[in-house]
Motif scaffolding. Structure first.
Motif, PDB file in Angstrom:
ATOM      1  N   GLU A 259       0.841  -1.199   0.000  1.00  0.00           N
ATOM      2  CA  GLU A 259       0.000   0.000   0.000  1.00  0.00           C
ATOM      3  C   GLU A 259       0.862   1.228   0.000  1.00  0.00           C
ATOM      4  O   GLU A 259       1.888   1.260   0.689  1.00  0.00           O
ATOM      5  CB  GLU A 259      -0.850   0.037   1.264  1.00  0.00           C
ATOM      6  N   ARG A 260       0.426   2.203  -0.777  1.00  0.00           N
ATOM      7  CA  ARG A 260       1.052   3.516  -0.693  1.00  0.00           C
ATOM      8  C   ARG A 260       0.026   4.456  -0.101  1.00  0.00           C
ATOM      9  O   ARG A 260      -1.112   4.496  -0.557  1.00  0.00           O
ATOM     10  CB  ARG A 260       1.411   4.000  -2.102  1.00  0.00           C
ATOM     11  N   LEU A 261       0.429   5.159   0.938  1.00  0.00           N
ATOM     12  CA  LEU A 261      -0.454   6.186   1.482  1.00  0.00           C
ATOM     13  C   LEU A 261       0.028   7.516   0.916  1.00  0.00           C
ATOM     14  O   LEU A 261       1.181   7.903   1.106  1.00  0.00           O
ATOM     15  CB  LEU A 261      -0.389   6.202   3.013  1.00  0.00           C
ATOM     16  N   TRP A 262      -0.858   8.183   0.176  1.00  0.00           N
ATOM     17  CA  TRP A 262      -0.520   9.464  -0.463  1.00  0.00           C
ATOM     18  C   TRP A 262      -1.170  10.603   0.305  1.00  0.00           C
ATOM     19  O   TRP A 262      -2.353  10.522   0.614  1.00  0.00           O
ATOM     20  CB  TRP A 262      -1.041   9.486  -1.898  1.00  0.00           C
ATOM     21  N   PRO A 263      -0.427  11.683   0.541  1.00  0.00           N
ATOM     22  CA  PRO A 263      -1.003  12.789   1.332  1.00  0.00           C
ATOM     23  C   PRO A 263      -2.153  13.506   0.632  1.00  0.00           C
ATOM     24  O   PRO A 263      -2.915  14.209   1.283  1.00  0.00           O
ATOM     25  CB  PRO A 263       0.185  13.736   1.543  1.00  0.00           C
ATOM     26  N   HIS A 264      -2.306  13.309  -0.699  1.00  0.00           N
ATOM     27  CA  HIS A 264      -3.450  13.943  -1.359  1.00  0.00           C
ATOM     28  C   HIS A 264      -4.662  13.019  -1.374  1.00  0.00           C
ATOM     29  O   HIS A 264      -5.725  13.405  -1.837  1.00  0.00           O
ATOM     30  CB  HIS A 264      -3.086  14.384  -2.789  1.00  0.00           C
ATOM     31  N   LYS A 265      -4.480  11.805  -0.869  1.00  0.00           N
ATOM     32  CA  LYS A 265      -5.612  10.858  -0.871  1.00  0.00           C
ATOM     33  C   LYS A 265      -6.087  10.508   0.531  1.00  0.00           C
ATOM     34  O   LYS A 265      -7.238  10.103   0.702  1.00  0.00           O
ATOM     35  CB  LYS A 265      -5.192   9.565  -1.573  1.00  0.00           C
ATOM     36  N   VAL A 266      -5.191  10.562   1.519  1.00  0.00           N
ATOM     37  CA  VAL A 266      -5.582  10.208   2.888  1.00  0.00           C
ATOM     38  C   VAL A 266      -5.155  11.327   3.829  1.00  0.00           C
ATOM     39  O   VAL A 266      -4.334  12.170   3.475  1.00  0.00           O
ATOM     40  CB  VAL A 266      -4.916   8.881   3.355  1.00  0.00           C
ATOM     41  N   ARG A 267      -5.712  11.292   5.058  1.00  0.00           N
ATOM     42  CA  ARG A 267      -5.281  12.260   6.076  1.00  0.00           C
ATOM     43  C   ARG A 267      -4.079  11.683   6.789  1.00  0.00           C
ATOM     44  O   ARG A 267      -4.195  11.013   7.809  1.00  0.00           O
ATOM     45  CB  ARG A 267      -6.420  12.481   7.068  1.00  0.00           C
ATOM     46  N   GLY A 268      -2.910  11.876   6.180  1.00  0.00           N
ATOM     47  CA  GLY A 268      -1.678  11.337   6.763  1.00  0.00           C
ATOM     48  C   GLY A 268      -0.534  11.669   5.826  1.00  0.00           C
ATOM     49  O   GLY A 268      -0.752  12.107   4.692  1.00  0.00           O
ATOM     50  N   GLU A 269       0.698  11.426   6.292  1.00  0.00           N
ATOM     51  CA  GLU A 269       1.860  11.720   5.447  1.00  0.00           C
ATOM     52  C   GLU A 269       2.121  10.530   4.515  1.00  0.00           C
ATOM     53  O   GLU A 269       1.455   9.499   4.585  1.00  0.00           O
ATOM     54  CB  GLU A 269       3.076  12.023   6.329  1.00  0.00           C
ATOM     55  N   GLY A 270       3.130  10.687   3.637  1.00  0.00           N
ATOM     56  CA  GLY A 270       3.403   9.645   2.647  1.00  0.00           C
ATOM     57  C   GLY A 270       4.063   8.415   3.259  1.00  0.00           C
ATOM     58  O   GLY A 270       4.971   8.541   4.089  1.00  0.00           O
ATOM     59  N   HIS A 271       3.576   7.248   2.889  1.00  0.00           N
ATOM     60  CA  HIS A 271       4.133   6.009   3.429  1.00  0.00           C
ATOM     61  C   HIS A 271       4.023   4.895   2.393  1.00  0.00           C
ATOM     62  O   HIS A 271       3.109   4.905   1.568  1.00  0.00           O
ATOM     63  CB  HIS A 271       3.341   5.593   4.674  1.00  0.00           C
ATOM     64  N   PHE A 272       4.928   3.940   2.497  1.00  0.00           N
ATOM     65  CA  PHE A 272       4.853   2.733   1.673  1.00  0.00           C
ATOM     66  C   PHE A 272       4.947   1.538   2.619  1.00  0.00           C
ATOM     67  O   PHE A 272       5.807   1.512   3.510  1.00  0.00           O
ATOM     68  CB  PHE A 272       6.019   2.694   0.680  1.00  0.00           C
ATOM     69  N   VAL A 273       4.056   0.576   2.440  1.00  0.00           N
ATOM     70  CA  VAL A 273       4.069  -0.611   3.304  1.00  0.00           C
ATOM     71  C   VAL A 273       3.835  -1.847   2.434  1.00  0.00           C
ATOM     72  O   VAL A 273       2.907  -1.865   1.617  1.00  0.00           O
ATOM     73  CB  VAL A 273       2.952  -0.558   4.377  1.00  0.00           C
ATOM     74  N   ALA A 274       4.678  -2.864   2.579  1.00  0.00           N
ATOM     75  CA  ALA A 274       4.500  -4.098   1.797  1.00  0.00           C
ATOM     76  C   ALA A 274       4.640  -5.312   2.702  1.00  0.00           C
ATOM     77  O   ALA A 274       5.445  -5.315   3.638  1.00  0.00           O
ATOM     78  CB  ALA A 274       5.545  -4.170   0.689  1.00  0.00           C
ATOM     79  N   LYS A 275       3.841  -6.325   2.391  1.00  0.00           N
ATOM     80  CA  LYS A 275       3.866  -7.549   3.201  1.00  0.00           C
ATOM     81  C   LYS A 275       4.419  -8.691   2.357  1.00  0.00           C
ATOM     82  O   LYS A 275       3.911  -8.960   1.259  1.00  0.00           O
ATOM     83  CB  LYS A 275       2.438  -7.850   3.631  1.00  0.00           C
ATOM     84  N   LEU A 276       5.438  -9.359   2.869  1.00  0.00           N
ATOM     85  CA  LEU A 276       6.065 -10.486   2.179  1.00  0.00           C
ATOM     86  C   LEU A 276       5.860 -11.733   3.026  1.00  0.00           C
ATOM     87  O   LEU A 276       6.034 -11.683   4.249  1.00  0.00           O
ATOM     88  CB  LEU A 276       7.570 -10.250   2.043  1.00  0.00           C
ATOM     89  N   VAL A 277       5.516 -12.821   2.367  1.00  0.00           N
ATOM     90  CA  VAL A 277       5.394 -14.067   3.142  1.00  0.00           C
ATOM     91  C   VAL A 277       6.392 -15.088   2.618  1.00  0.00           C
ATOM     92  O   VAL A 277       6.676 -15.143   1.416  1.00  0.00           O
ATOM     93  CB  VAL A 277       3.967 -14.658   3.107  1.00  0.00           C
ATOM     94  N   HIS A 278       6.888 -15.850   3.546  1.00  0.00           N
ATOM     95  CA  HIS A 278       7.818 -16.899   3.173  1.00  0.00           C
ATOM     96  C   HIS A 278       7.010 -18.151   2.847  1.00  0.00           C
ATOM     97  O   HIS A 278       6.162 -18.569   3.647  1.00  0.00           O
ATOM     98  CB  HIS A 278       8.790 -17.172   4.332  1.00  0.00           C
ATOM     99  N   ARG A 279       7.262 -18.716   1.658  1.00  0.00           N
ATOM    100  CA  ARG A 279       6.554 -19.958   1.289  1.00  0.00           C
ATOM    101  C   ARG A 279       7.342 -21.091   1.906  1.00  0.00           C
ATOM    102  O   ARG A 279       8.518 -21.276   1.581  1.00  0.00           O
ATOM    103  CB  ARG A 279       6.532 -20.118  -0.226  1.00  0.00           C
TER     104      ARG A 279
END
Ligand SMILES: C[S@@+](CC[C@H](N)C(=O)[O-])C[C@H]1O[C@@H](n2cnc3c(N)ncnc32)[C@H](O)[C@@H]1O
Length: 456
Positions: A259-279
């Motif tokens: 997910e990317r949180l964009w300051p023009h789309k949400v009430r918050g600063e810019g962030h990037f979050v990714a989830k990786l799973v080990h198979r």
């Protein structure tokens, strides 16, 4: 706000038609947030207690927005009691995505000053183990204090490099958070200093650091475990491209979502979050064995019993506060509760290997600040030697602030018995005071005090 030309050009390429809206977001005030510390209070209870208005953060059930032009939540006794942590709203997402379950083993690899560690400790609910690490010695100290204030009893705080941690914690963690150091493009609105230090070379330098940190993560994860990688920057080199390279080198991992949180789309600063799973490709590997801990010496048990009798009226009260799955140990006069899951930590720079209950002074137990703040709710309620403040009215709040400043304790005029008294505000522990000659002596530690000159 004047932004670097090269940054603007990159963002225009990245955002296309949304670029104008993105630029406009820099004219809006930044969003300020705080998060209820679920180790102490539910979000609903905190909202009812707070003397100012808050609004929920959509992606975090414990998170709230507040108006930072009107209120200063860090200047309230409830903050000192650890009821909430002040955290930028977007920064609440990574721990939500990692979603540790009580009992799991979790690593927060780049943890200072500790917003996400405190959140992870809340999710673990005093069960399992949190290892919170930061490479920077001073920042690691701040991390320890924040975890202690929030009552994170099952946390170990380290000041290590990822490769040295990996030697001790091979295949150990169910979940790992990598909240990586980054070029901070998403924080330009919150922290204009980040704009000054930004350059394309800085982005490349951070991308190389992040790759070096990520390199050691697979070795510490148990088969089938989960990793969340997050940054507060927009540059693809530090986000999607970084993970693309990681996945190319580790085909046993899959990207479960980002997910990317964009300051023009949400009430918050810019962030990037990714989830990786080990198979999981192989069977569970053996996790490192925990060392045998020697039983607590009778003299230490006696010192704890004397203290517990003084405060709770019962010699064995101290055993009831302890989390499950650990033991109390004494090391060089420090009495700690340590998780039984913890492997030998020899050779690592450890700031805290568990919950510091207190120290031994001339054979007597002296309770720590971490003990007061880590006590479960019933232990606070059941303390017989207790000095209560309230922050619900101005006079009471002022008396609590005076205690937090280290001044004379303004308690009611009774003959206070000798010995330790737990100090609380509206039922939440703040620290200790000691009865002597009918008075209470302030035992709030200097490093924790409400700073002079600041209003109450
Ligand atoms: C974005 S900040 C972390 C913020 C933190 N997770 C929080 O929520 O409060 C990144 C942190 O990574 C630490 N750091 C940088 N390089 C590191 C490394 N190689 N290993 C561990 N920590 C590192 C920095 O000292 C910094 O505190």
């Amino acid at each position: 706000m004047k932004l670097p030309q090269a940054f603007l050009e990159k963002m225009q390429d990245l955002l296309g038609g949304e670029f104008a809206a993105f630029l406009q977001s820099y004219e809006l005030p930044r969003a300020a947030g705080l998060r209820a510390n679920s180790l102490k209070v539910t979000a609903a209870k905190l909202r009812a207690l707070l003397p100012f208005a808050v609004e929920p953060v959509p992606w975090c059930p414990d998170g709230f927005y507040y108006d930072d032009a009107a209120v200063r939540p860090a200047k309230h006794p409830y903050f000192y009691a650890g009821l909430y942590y002040i955290q930028e709203p977007s920064a609440m997402l990574p721990a939500q995505m990692l979603a540790p379950q009580p009992g799991e083993r979790v690593l927060d690899l780049c943890a200072a000053p500790g917003g996400k560690s405190v959140q992870l400790a809340g999710q673990l609910a005093r069960q399992g183990l949190l290892v919170a690490n930061d490479i920077h010695p001073q920042r690691a100290k701040a991390l320890l204090k924040n975890l202690e204030r929030c009552g994170a009893v099952n946390a170990v705080v380290c000041n290590e490099t990822p490769d040295r941690l990996a030697r001790v914690f091979a295949g150990f963690f169910d979940k790992i958070l990598v909240d990586a150091p980054c070029s901070g493009e998403g924080m330009f609105r919150k922290d204009p200093d980040m704009v000054r230090t930004w350059s394309e070379q800085a982005v490349a330098k951070y991308a190389a650091w992040q790759a070096d940190i990520l390199r050691h993560v697979p070795a510490m994860l148990r088969p089938g475990g989960t990793v969340v990688y997050s940054t507060c920057t927009f540059s693809p080199e530090e986000n999607e491209k970084q993970l693309g390279r990681f996945l190319a080198g580790h085909p046993d991992f899959a990207l479960e979502g980002s997910e990317r949180l964009w300051p023009h789309k949400v009430r918050g600063e810019g962030h990037f979050v990714a989830k990786l799973v080990h198979r999981q490709t192989s069977g569970d590997e053996p996790v490192p064995a925990s060392p045998r801990r020697p039983p607590l010496a009778p003299a230490v048990r006696q010192a704890l019993a004397d203290f517990a009798r003084q405060v709770w009226g019962q010699a064995d009260a101290w055993e009831a506060w302890l989390p499950e799955g650990g033991t109390v140990v004494e090391r060089a006069g420090h009495v700690l509760w340590e998780s039984a899951a913890l492997p030998g930590l020899k050779g690592l720079r450890i700031l805290r290997s568990g919950w510091l209950l207190g120290t031994l002074e001339k054979g007597r137990f002296r309770p720590s600040q971490a003990l007061a703040l880590g006590l479960p709710e019933p232990a606070v309620a059941e303390a017989r030697q207790r000095c209560d403040f309230t922050a619900r009215d101005e006079a009471g709040r002022y008396a609590a602030v005076r205690y937090l400043r280290g001044e004379t304790v303004q308690a009611d005029e009774r003959d206070w018995p000798a010995g330790w008294h737990l100090v609380a505000v509206d039922g939440f522990a703040l620290g200790w005071a000691k009865g002597a000659g009918g008075w209470l002596k302030n035992e709030y530690p200097p490093g924790w005090r409400w700073e002079d000159g600041e209003e109450g």
